[in-house]
Design a protein around this motif. Sequence first.
Motif, mmCIF file in Angstrom:
data_model
loop_
_atom_site.group_PDB
_atom_site.id
_atom_site.type_symbol
_atom_site.label_atom_id
_atom_site.label_comp_id
_atom_site.label_asym_id
_atom_site.label_seq_id
_atom_site.Cartn_x
_atom_site.Cartn_y
_atom_site.Cartn_z
ATOM 1 N N HIS A 202 -17.070 -4.597 2.715
ATOM 2 C CA HIS A 202 -16.545 -3.778 1.613
ATOM 3 C C HIS A 202 -16.691 -4.537 0.306
ATOM 4 O O HIS A 202 -16.557 -5.753 0.273
ATOM 5 C CB HIS A 202 -15.055 -3.465 1.827
ATOM 6 C CG HIS A 202 -14.789 -2.568 2.995
ATOM 7 N ND1 HIS A 202 -14.660 -3.032 4.275
ATOM 8 C CD2 HIS A 202 -14.655 -1.226 3.075
ATOM 9 C CE1 HIS A 202 -14.435 -2.020 5.099
ATOM 10 N NE2 HIS A 202 -14.432 -0.906 4.396
ATOM 11 N N GLN B 87 -3.373 0.437 -3.443
ATOM 12 C CA GLN B 87 -2.918 -0.815 -2.840
ATOM 13 C C GLN B 87 -3.101 -1.996 -3.777
ATOM 14 O O GLN B 87 -3.981 -2.004 -4.630
ATOM 15 C CB GLN B 87 -3.622 -1.075 -1.522
ATOM 16 C CG GLN B 87 -5.122 -1.095 -1.554
ATOM 17 C CD GLN B 87 -5.653 -1.401 -0.171
ATOM 18 O OE1 GLN B 87 -5.805 -2.544 0.190
ATOM 19 N NE2 GLN B 87 -5.897 -0.365 0.614
ATOM 20 N N PHE C 277 -9.625 -5.764 11.761
ATOM 21 C CA PHE C 277 -9.961 -7.075 11.210
ATOM 22 C C PHE C 277 -10.230 -7.974 12.404
ATOM 23 O O PHE C 277 -9.420 -8.016 13.327
ATOM 24 C CB PHE C 277 -8.783 -7.657 10.422
ATOM 25 C CG PHE C 277 -8.330 -6.791 9.271
ATOM 26 C CD1 PHE C 277 -9.220 -6.432 8.262
ATOM 27 C CD2 PHE C 277 -7.013 -6.348 9.187
ATOM 28 C CE1 PHE C 277 -8.798 -5.646 7.195
ATOM 29 C CE2 PHE C 277 -6.593 -5.566 8.121
ATOM 30 C CZ PHE C 277 -7.496 -5.208 7.131
ATOM 31 N N GLU D 58 2.156 -5.061 4.047
ATOM 32 C CA GLU D 58 1.431 -5.589 5.201
ATOM 33 C C GLU D 58 1.126 -7.058 4.984
ATOM 34 O O GLU D 58 0.721 -7.452 3.879
ATOM 35 C CB GLU D 58 0.070 -4.899 5.353
ATOM 36 C CG GLU D 58 0.114 -3.465 5.763
ATOM 37 C CD GLU D 58 -1.300 -2.892 5.874
ATOM 38 O OE1 GLU D 58 -1.416 -1.674 5.799
ATOM 39 O OE2 GLU D 58 -2.278 -3.672 6.008
ATOM 40 N N GLY D 59 1.295 -7.851 6.022
ATOM 41 C CA GLY D 59 0.879 -9.238 5.943
ATOM 42 C C GLY D 59 -0.616 -9.297 5.713
ATOM 43 O O GLY D 59 -1.362 -8.444 6.214
ATOM 44 N N ASN E 237 -6.424 -2.100 11.524
ATOM 45 C CA ASN E 237 -6.004 -1.802 10.155
ATOM 46 C C ASN E 237 -5.620 -0.335 10.041
ATOM 47 O O ASN E 237 -4.476 -0.005 9.762
ATOM 48 C CB ASN E 237 -7.119 -2.157 9.167
ATOM 49 C CG ASN E 237 -6.762 -1.786 7.726
ATOM 50 O OD1 ASN E 237 -5.583 -1.778 7.368
ATOM 51 N ND2 ASN E 237 -7.750 -1.456 6.926
ATOM 52 N N LYS F 196 0.853 -1.200 0.000
ATOM 53 C CA LYS F 196 0.000 0.000 0.000
ATOM 54 C C LYS F 196 0.883 1.242 0.000
ATOM 55 O O LYS F 196 1.961 1.236 0.593
ATOM 56 C CB LYS F 196 -0.848 0.064 1.281
ATOM 57 C CG LYS F 196 -1.774 -1.108 1.505
ATOM 58 C CD LYS F 196 -2.543 -0.921 2.818
ATOM 59 C CE LYS F 196 -3.480 -2.074 3.089
ATOM 60 N NZ LYS F 196 -4.212 -1.922 4.361
HETATM 61 P P1 AMP Z 1 -7.581 0.003 3.601
HETATM 62 O O1 AMP Z 1 -7.413 1.002 2.508
HETATM 63 O O2 AMP Z 1 -6.352 -0.231 4.393
HETATM 64 O O3 AMP Z 1 -8.783 0.292 4.446
HETATM 65 O O4 AMP Z 1 -7.965 -1.366 2.881
HETATM 66 C C1 AMP Z 1 -9.140 -1.553 2.120
HETATM 67 C C2 AMP Z 1 -9.647 -2.974 2.268
HETATM 68 O O5 AMP Z 1 -8.670 -3.919 1.797
HETATM 69 C C3 AMP Z 1 -9.892 -3.382 3.706
HETATM 70 O O6 AMP Z 1 -11.148 -2.949 4.135
HETATM 71 C C4 AMP Z 1 -9.781 -4.896 3.620
HETATM 72 O O7 AMP Z 1 -10.958 -5.452 3.086
HETATM 73 C C5 AMP Z 1 -8.648 -5.084 2.624
HETATM 74 N N1 AMP Z 1 -7.351 -5.154 3.334
HETATM 75 C C6 AMP Z 1 -6.541 -4.111 3.586
HETATM 76 N N2 AMP Z 1 -5.443 -4.488 4.282
HETATM 77 C C7 AMP Z 1 -5.543 -5.793 4.497
HETATM 78 C C8 AMP Z 1 -4.735 -6.786 5.145
HETATM 79 N N3 AMP Z 1 -3.552 -6.466 5.718
HETATM 80 N N4 AMP Z 1 -5.183 -8.061 5.167
HETATM 81 C C9 AMP Z 1 -6.349 -8.401 4.572
HETATM 82 N N5 AMP Z 1 -7.163 -7.527 3.935
HETATM 83 C C10 AMP Z 1 -6.781 -6.249 3.875
#
Ligand code: AMP
Length: 367
Positions: free
Chosen positions: A203, A148, A248, A172-173, A257, A137
């Motif tokens: 989402h 991302q 999560f 990120e893992g 997150n 990301k």
């Molecule tokens: P974010 O922009 O970080 O909110 O990520 C958008 C969406 O991607 C999240 O709501 C998750 O559904 C998925 N996602 C993001 N980071 C992760 C992660 N480290 N592991 C699994 N799913 C992720």
Amino acid sequence: MKVGILGGGQLGQMLAQAAKRLDIETVVLDPAEDAVAGQVTRHLAADWTDPAALQELAATDVVTYEFENVPAAAVEKLVADVPVHPAPEALVKSGDRIIEKNLFNALGIETAPFAQVDDRDDLDRAIETIGLPAILKTRRFGYDGKGQVVLRSADDVETALEAIGGQPAILEGFVPFDREVSVLAARGRDGELKYWPATENVHVDGILHISRAPAAEVSDALLAEAVRGLEAVMAHLDYVGVLVVEFFQVGERLVANEMACRVHNSGHWTIEGAASSQFENQIRAVAGLPLGETAVSGFAAMVNLIGEVPSLEALEGRDDVFLHVYGKTPREGRKLGHVTVVAESRAALEAKLEEVLAVVGDRAKPS
Ligand code: AMP
């Protein structure tokens, strides 16, 4: 009492509406001529650093924001003349995924394993320690799943690096989560804290589709642990206003997150679903008023209207369905409105939600 708001999208619109009910005046600054908060309050359509606009904001009692990427220069100018809540440091911490995760970890809040990635070598090393699958990301300016890319095998490395275009990044893992949950809390100027029940979020394509509250299967102990985390972040930042942390859920663990230092889409259900909404408590907090109660008596769900607003006629006139259309120009992937439905039981909520989805469309199901 007059509150200045940086950003004039739908969040600013709903903040202004909440303020009006508290007999508090608002003025928003947003460079977009058609910023929708301007439909309900005074709108300064000027650049973020426009001296006249900043002067008018500086003449209010307190300034807050609904948009996180306000240029630091604008905020710096304002803090010299008027209280700004939450404090600008919160923007700095939440605006960079590495700084944010380091803060979480320092405060005992679990995150996915992560590593800083500035170049190909960093990425190779990060994959070695974190493993795959993983998500690359951009550190800054990511929202709604933008900026991302998921890496499933070593073959994805080149395309992933290309996709984020050489911007400073984080690996990120991948968290094999059972569900996504957000927790919202408000902190007053006197440090008083109130939180809403956990919200479960679905989402689609990285954009919030449905929120349900209170989230099923979030035990009191788990919520208490999450709130302890939010409380620690807020105390650390001497925070005033609404903070949301997105987690999560993995079994009985909550893995943080990201956080948003503002009202949040996953809290829209609080307008009808809780005694006081996130918007009301944001205004109350920054204005130095006692926070409103956050109790809920039933169940609520919210569905976003994305890209286009369908005909909502079939849902009009109901006392358990609430239509919010922001008045924005339709555009693919844009949040144009939301529908909230309330019920007295979880089963009734699901039945009503089905009715709503039949009208507005279910983005989780391919059409
Ligand atoms: P974010 O922009 O970080 O909110 O990520 C958008 C969406 O991607 C999240 O709501 C998750 O559904 C998925 N996602 C993001 N980071 C992760 C992660 N480290 N592991 C699994 N799913 C992720």
